[in-house]
Scaffold this active site. Sequence first.
Site, PDB file in Angstrom:
ATOM      1  N   ASP A   1      49.991  43.383  55.659  1.00 10.64           N
ATOM      2  CA  ASP A   1      50.566  43.307  54.323  1.00 10.64           C
ATOM      3  C   ASP A   1      50.706  41.840  53.949  1.00 10.64           C
ATOM      4  O   ASP A   1      51.300  41.056  54.685  1.00 10.64           O
ATOM      5  CB  ASP A   1      51.933  44.003  54.284  1.00 10.64           C
ATOM      6  CG  ASP A   1      52.533  43.994  52.890  1.00 10.64           C
ATOM      7  OD1 ASP A   1      53.294  43.068  52.581  1.00 10.64           O
ATOM      8  OD2 ASP A   1      52.214  44.906  52.113  1.00 10.64           O
TER       9      ASP A   1
ATOM     10  N   ASN B   1      50.167  36.200  42.432  1.00  9.05           N
ATOM     11  CA  ASN B   1      49.512  36.662  41.204  1.00  9.05           C
ATOM     12  C   ASN B   1      50.161  36.050  39.968  1.00  9.05           C
ATOM     13  O   ASN B   1      49.483  35.620  39.032  1.00  9.05           O
ATOM     14  CB  ASN B   1      49.581  38.189  41.115  1.00  9.05           C
ATOM     15  CG  ASN B   1      48.290  38.852  41.565  1.00  9.05           C
ATOM     16  OD1 ASN B   1      47.257  38.208  41.669  1.00  9.05           O
ATOM     17  ND2 ASN B   1      48.351  40.142  41.836  1.00  9.05           N
TER      18      ASN B   1
ATOM     19  N   HIS C   1      45.767  36.874  37.939  1.00  2.00           N
ATOM     20  CA  HIS C   1      45.195  38.041  38.620  1.00  2.00           C
ATOM     21  C   HIS C   1      43.797  37.768  39.166  1.00  2.00           C
ATOM     22  O   HIS C   1      43.400  38.345  40.181  1.00  2.00           O
ATOM     23  CB  HIS C   1      45.170  39.243  37.666  1.00  2.00           C
ATOM     24  CG  HIS C   1      46.530  39.798  37.387  1.00  2.00           C
ATOM     25  ND1 HIS C   1      47.213  40.577  38.279  1.00  2.00           N
ATOM     26  CD2 HIS C   1      47.345  39.656  36.290  1.00  2.00           C
ATOM     27  CE1 HIS C   1      48.385  40.924  37.761  1.00  2.00           C
ATOM     28  NE2 HIS C   1      48.490  40.375  36.551  1.00  2.00           N
TER      29      HIS C   1
ATOM     30  N   ASP D   1      42.627  38.531  42.888  1.00  4.11           N
ATOM     31  CA  ASP D   1      41.432  39.294  43.267  1.00  4.11           C
ATOM     32  C   ASP D   1      40.571  38.501  44.251  1.00  4.11           C
ATOM     33  O   ASP D   1      40.026  39.069  45.207  1.00  4.11           O
ATOM     34  CB  ASP D   1      40.616  39.647  42.025  1.00  4.11           C
ATOM     35  CG  ASP D   1      41.296  40.700  41.166  1.00  4.11           C
ATOM     36  OD1 ASP D   1      42.246  41.344  41.655  1.00  4.11           O
ATOM     37  OD2 ASP D   1      40.874  40.872  40.001  1.00  4.11           O
TER      38      ASP D   1
ATOM     39  N   GLU E   1      48.024  45.177  48.287  1.00  2.00           N
ATOM     40  CA  GLU E   1      47.791  44.109  49.258  1.00  2.00           C
ATOM     41  C   GLU E   1      47.942  44.590  50.690  1.00  2.00           C
ATOM     42  O   GLU E   1      48.128  43.797  51.613  1.00  2.00           O
ATOM     43  CB  GLU E   1      48.750  42.943  48.986  1.00  2.00           C
ATOM     44  CG  GLU E   1      50.212  43.221  49.267  1.00  2.00           C
ATOM     45  CD  GLU E   1      50.950  43.871  48.107  1.00  2.00           C
ATOM     46  OE1 GLU E   1      52.184  43.773  48.083  1.00  2.00           O
ATOM     47  OE2 GLU E   1      50.289  44.475  47.236  1.00  2.00           O
TER      48      GLU E   1
END
Length: 312
Positions: A237, A245, A250, A254, A280
Amino acid sequence: LILSVARDITQRQRDQQALQQANQQLQAMVREGIRRNCELTTINSMSEKLQSCLSSDEAYPIITHHTQILFPARSGVLFIQAPDTHLAESVSTWGEPPAGELVFQPDDCWALRWGHMHWVGDSSLEMPCRHIGSTFSGNYLCLPLLAHDETVGMLHIQGLQGSGREHTDSLTQLAVTVADHISLALANIRLRETLRYQVIHDPLTELYNRRYLEETLAREIHRVKRKGAPLGVFMLDLDHFKRFNDTFGHEAGDNLLRTLGQFLQVQIRQEDVACRYGGEEFVLILPEAPREAVLHRAEEIRQNVPHLQIFQ
């Protein structure tokens, strides 16, 4: 007393010759019928087997085997046009080592340029393909494989048996029929492969998705129970991913997930499974890996992840 009888047998000879010619034509028609029936049986057998293939790798040996039967020749090559590089690449060869390149640009073959069969006879110097080379003096056939207005690949056959106009005409008919069957089969297999890939893979990281994880984990648990072997599973995680983010956007997030996916694919064995569980979160399945190896691999990944370089 001398008697003599004379008969004109010219008509009888003509009738016998006509009968003999008719018999020869009938035998030729029978042989041609048998040949075409054998070809049709072989094509149907190939098509039936290709319909059952789950991948292109399963289809290539089937195409190779039946092509050797349909086109007796010195050697042959099955080329597939790679979607990423658009190069014609050899995936199967048979017979003697073929002359020419096994990887080439499609423009080097007249058949791929025109979109139809290109035949070069033994003594023909007309329009030779560049991927063959100038030193090859035998005959060869380039047969493009086209489906849905797209080039799938090409069958290339060298040193075909038989010659003459009649042979060329029958060869053309057979080649077109075989190309249609192979092209359609390969296109359908490629479509099924694409759909299956999309169903079980995460589009961003290209790792397996949660659906595939659940199916695989259930199967692996039953398998290791039967064998009495260990099964390693651990979850990763990313900490503070939402803050990352919000700070960098974003698109940067990504890129981070994409880079991590590539990193995990390098870190695992061929028999291991790396999945994006969601957001994630990632899960790794290590079949038959002992506890110490799983802990070592998890710690190694934890230490290396902070050093990943993320490019915009």
